[in-house]
Write an enzyme that holds these catalytic residues in place. Structure first.
Site, PDB file in Angstrom:
ATOM      1  N   GLU A  46       0.512   9.700  -2.087  1.00 26.68           N
ATOM      2  CA  GLU A  46       1.264   8.591  -1.475  1.00 26.68           C
ATOM      3  C   GLU A  46       0.358   7.665  -0.685  1.00 26.68           C
ATOM      4  O   GLU A  46      -0.491   8.114   0.087  1.00 26.68           O
ATOM      5  CB  GLU A  46       2.332   9.194  -0.560  1.00 26.68           C
ATOM      6  N   HIS A  47       0.583   6.384  -0.864  1.00 26.12           N
ATOM      7  CA  HIS A  47      -0.160   5.328  -0.162  1.00 26.12           C
ATOM      8  C   HIS A  47      -1.664   5.433  -0.409  1.00 26.12           C
ATOM      9  O   HIS A  47      -2.467   5.199   0.497  1.00 26.12           O
ATOM     10  CB  HIS A  47       0.136   5.359   1.349  1.00 26.12           C
TER      11      HIS A  47
ATOM     12  N   GLY B  27      15.816   0.828  -2.624  1.00 21.33           N
ATOM     13  CA  GLY B  27      15.243   1.207  -1.322  1.00 21.33           C
ATOM     14  C   GLY B  27      15.153   2.702  -1.125  1.00 21.33           C
ATOM     15  O   GLY B  27      15.268   3.205  -0.018  1.00 21.33           O
TER      16      GLY B  27
ATOM     17  N   SER C 210      11.303   3.420  -6.840  1.00 21.08           N
ATOM     18  CA  SER C 210      10.744   2.247  -7.498  1.00 21.08           C
ATOM     19  C   SER C 210      11.726   1.364  -8.229  1.00 21.08           C
ATOM     20  O   SER C 210      11.445   0.884  -9.318  1.00 21.08           O
ATOM     21  CB  SER C 210       9.743   2.706  -8.556  1.00 21.08           C
TER      22      SER C 210
ATOM     23  N   ASP D 108       3.625   2.098  -9.302  1.00 22.38           N
ATOM     24  CA  ASP D 108       5.006   2.062  -9.793  1.00 22.38           C
ATOM     25  C   ASP D 108       5.107   1.348 -11.121  1.00 22.38           C
ATOM     26  O   ASP D 108       5.802   1.788 -12.039  1.00 22.38           O
ATOM     27  CB  ASP D 108       5.902   1.333  -8.793  1.00 22.38           C
TER      28      ASP D 108
ATOM     29  N   SER E  72      15.162   2.135   2.915  1.00 20.53           N
ATOM     30  CA  SER E  72      13.915   1.586   3.430  1.00 20.53           C
ATOM     31  C   SER E  72      13.742   0.174   2.864  1.00 20.53           C
ATOM     32  O   SER E  72      13.523  -0.006   1.673  1.00 20.53           O
ATOM     33  CB  SER E  72      12.782   2.536   3.016  1.00 20.53           C
TER      34      SER E  72
ATOM     35  N   LYS F  41      11.566  -2.156   2.365  1.00 14.16           N
ATOM     36  CA  LYS F  41      10.107  -2.279   2.392  1.00 14.16           C
ATOM     37  C   LYS F  41       9.614  -3.720   2.557  1.00 14.16           C
ATOM     38  O   LYS F  41       8.693  -3.985   3.322  1.00 14.16           O
ATOM     39  CB  LYS F  41       9.550  -1.690   1.106  1.00 14.16           C
TER      40      LYS F  41
ATOM     41  N   TYR G 269       4.470  -1.281   5.506  1.00 14.92           N
ATOM     42  CA  TYR G 269       3.655  -1.232   4.283  1.00 14.92           C
ATOM     43  C   TYR G 269       2.410  -2.109   4.361  1.00 14.92           C
ATOM     44  O   TYR G 269       1.288  -1.640   4.176  1.00 14.92           O
ATOM     45  CB  TYR G 269       4.510  -1.622   3.068  1.00 14.92           C
TER      46      TYR G 269
HETATM   47  P1  NG1 Z   1       7.950   2.319  -3.555  1.00  8.69           P
HETATM   48  O1  NG1 Z   1       8.395   3.579  -3.010  1.00  8.69           O
HETATM   49  O2  NG1 Z   1       8.424   2.091  -4.917  1.00  8.69           O
HETATM   50  O3  NG1 Z   1       8.272   1.201  -2.676  1.00  8.69           O
HETATM   51  C1  NG1 Z   1       5.421   1.758  -2.822  1.00  8.69           C
HETATM   52  C2  NG1 Z   1       4.439   0.945  -3.646  1.00  8.69           C
HETATM   53  C3  NG1 Z   1       3.493   1.850  -4.439  1.00  8.69           C
HETATM   54  C4  NG1 Z   1       2.833   2.864  -3.540  1.00  8.69           C
HETATM   55  C5  NG1 Z   1       3.921   3.606  -2.730  1.00  8.69           C
HETATM   56  C6  NG1 Z   1       3.355   4.571  -1.740  1.00  8.69           C
HETATM   57  C7  NG1 Z   1       5.488  -1.131  -4.397  1.00  8.69           C
HETATM   58  C8  NG1 Z   1       6.163  -1.820  -5.514  1.00  8.69           C
HETATM   59  N1  NG1 Z   1       5.157   0.129  -4.596  1.00  8.69           N
HETATM   60  O4  NG1 Z   1       6.324   2.406  -3.680  1.00  8.69           O
HETATM   61  O5  NG1 Z   1       2.531   1.054  -5.102  1.00  8.69           O
HETATM   62  O6  NG1 Z   1       1.885   2.263  -2.696  1.00  8.69           O
HETATM   63  O7  NG1 Z   1       4.752   2.697  -2.008  1.00  8.69           O
HETATM   64  O8  NG1 Z   1       2.622   5.556  -2.361  1.00  8.69           O
HETATM   65  O9  NG1 Z   1       5.243  -1.718  -3.369  1.00  8.69           O
END
Ligand code: NG1
Length: 526
Positions: A58-59, A160, A164, A211, A257, A259, A267
């Site tokens: 993750e991340h 959210g 993905s 993703d 979430s 994002k 993020y």
């Molecule tokens: P999600 O959970 O789909 O928002 C996001 C990023 C990934 C990755 C993960 C953390 C987007 C589209 N995707 O995923 O690339 O960094 O967080 O591992 O921002």
């Protein structure tokens, strides 16, 4: 795998496995009928892109380290057909009544240049559709006139939730505009990933490519080890199916979430912190970095370990380098009060850049907000999580019946003893649990509900449990022995407080077992 063309389907059996295809047929027929009712004609195509669950890693994709996601059968479908309207008009309807109907067109603003307004100030569903459209216009329709299109969207990936839905939406929309404008032919999976990544950035999140790559490239029955350095590359990794076989169970924390809206404190701030940590580390280690280079942690590890430019040192060497670098990161970034985080001024000083140059390189393209920048904690998470991905992959490969057909990363040749039978599931579970601890304690991307849910999952018998996706809400993924799944789900239903008020049907939506599924494609309506 990234070199393969986008699959074109004429049967649901080729998209889902036999059992799932049967269950999906009703949903697909309802979509086709609904399209006919709204637009007065049958759609010609359906673009499909699945959500994904990330098993571990993750991340770390935006630091260019490898990740291990798998596509899930929950997906976004866009039914498509031509319209008689003039000038590249798009009418986009959504089956979900919360999302209003939209109509838009792009305008040409110069030779090969297009303008299409995307509202980044709030989360709007059509922004993801427009982002796909804009990318296709600027890359594939620089000279041509776009076709007018009617589209009807439906989705079974909860928004959210860390599965993905946004990437699935952007991939499906990008595919829609490619196929309806007759420019899909010759586009490879790798190119679609690149286009979808670029498109998603237009919606406001500086995401890595995990993703989009998972949604496009995954194949049924295995997870995908995706690496981004020196270029996108992927190879299937089977999750051990020996006694007992293991299943992934998704549990939604019910915390949504947002994002894109919280990007400046969550993020995008993490993206900046990990980039700056890479520069500070490189500087202290004497690793060369260009003044204007946004070097990533993966590149720093490579240069430090003597990896040739443009080459991949392979998993074994990378693992050894990461083990050593973790100690260095503690020594360098954890010195003084580094573990508590640095002020803005301290961070700039540690980077060795002038304030203006620092701002230009790290802050001019993104809005972030923080009083302390936790470079040590972020780097420690990224390096240790990347190590866990390699360990997880190695355990899977050592026990997979069919050796991975790696495209460029090589298979494991480790001579270290590997666990067997249930022992190996316990080992995978241990790595998942460590990942959760690191996400929560070092990367601050968990939340109280996810911490509780993953703890309850372990108490309910999961080998391991962790948040999946960006975090700050969304879903957890747990590794559970197949025979134990019903009892596990029952225990989670009764033990997680927020589930108490849900109906049986709602519970089925938020807690479900999943299998790896196929990646994105286009279905031709017969
Ligand atoms: P999600 O959970 O789909 O928002 C996001 C990023 C990934 C990755 C993960 C953390 C987007 C589209 N995707 O995923 O690339 O960094 O967080 O591992 O921002």
């Amino acid at each position: 795998m990234a070199d393969l063309p986008i699959p074109i389907y004429t049967s649901l059996d080729d998209i889902y496995d036999g059992y799932t295809a049967l269950a999906q047929a009703e949903r697909w027929n309802a979509l086709l009928d609904h399209y006919h009712a709204v637009f007065g004609q049958k759609p010609t195509h359906v673009a499909r892109a699945p959500g994904r669950v990330n098993l571990i890693g993750e991340h770390i994709d935006y630091a260019l380290f490898g990740v291990l996601p798998s596509a899930i059968s929950r997906d976004i479908l866009i039914a498509l057909g031509p319209s008689a309207a003039p000038g590249g008009q798009v009418v986009a309807e959504n089956q979900d009544e919360r999302y209003e109907k939209q109509a838009f067109a792009a305008s040409r603003v110069g030779e090969g240049e297009w303008a299409l307004e995307i509202d980044r100030s709030e989360l709007r569903w059509e922004s993801y559709v427009k982002a796909g459209y804009y990318g296709v216009l600027t890359h594939h329709l620089r000279a041509a006139q776009p076709k007018s299109i009617n589209m009807l969207v439906t989705g079974s990936v909860p928004a959210g939730s860390g599965l993905s839905s946004s990437a699935a939406m952007v991939v499906a929309s990008t595919l829609s505009f490619l196929v309806m404008n007759d420019v899909l032919h010759g586009v490879t999976k790798g190119e679609l990933v690149g286009l979808a990544m670029e498109n998603e950035k237009r919606v406001g999140v500086n995401s890595g490519g995990m993703d989009q790559a998972a949604s496009v490239i995954c194949t049924p029955s295995s997870a995908l080890y995706i690496t981004f350095h020196p270029a996108l590359s992927s190879s299937p990794v089977s999750i051990p199916g020996t006694h007992p076989s293991a299943v992934l169970v998704i549990t939604n924390s019910l915390v949504v979430s947002d994002k894109a809206l919280s990007a400046k404190v969550n993020y995008n701030l993490r993206v900046v912190e990990t980039l700056v940590a890479a520069r500070v580390l490189a500087r202290a280690l004497g690793v060369r970095v260009g003044d204007r280079e946004k070097v990533t942690l993966r590149e720093v590890v490579g240069r430090w370990a003597g990896e040739e430019q443009g080459a991949d040192m392979g998993p074994e060497r990378l693992q050894r380098a990461l083990e050593q670098l973790l100690g260095e990161a503690d020594r360098i970034l954890g010195a003084g009060h580094g573990r508590d985080g640095l002020s803005h001024a301290e961070m700039v000083a540690a980077s060795g850049l002038e304030e203006a140059a620092f701002h230009e390189l790290y802050l001019s393209w993104v809005e972030v907000e923080a009083t302390r920048f936790r470079l040590w904690a972020r780097a420690k998470h990224v390096l240790s999580e990347s190590l866990r991905v390699l360990q997880f992959r190695r355990v899977c490969l050592a026990h997979s019946s069919s050796p991975a057909q790696s495209t460029s990363t090589g298979t494991s040749t480790s001579t270290e003893p590997q666990p067997h039978g249930e022992g190996l599931l316990k080992e995978l579970g241990r790595l998942m649990n460590e990942s959760q601890e690191s996400c929560s304690g070092l990367f601050d991307c968990s939340c109280a509900e996810l911490d509780a849910l993953t703890r309850l999952a372990r108490e309910a018998g999961a080998y391991g449990s962790r948040l999946t996706g960006a975090g700050w809400g969304g879903c957890a993924v747990s590794l559970v022995a197949e025979p134990d799944v019903p009892a596990f789900i029952e225990k989670i239903h009764t033990s997680f407080g927020p589930y108490q008020k849900l109906s049986k049907k709602q519970l089925e939506e938020v807690v479900f077992a999943t299998k790896p599924s196929s990646g994105a494609g286009v279905y031709v309506v017969g």
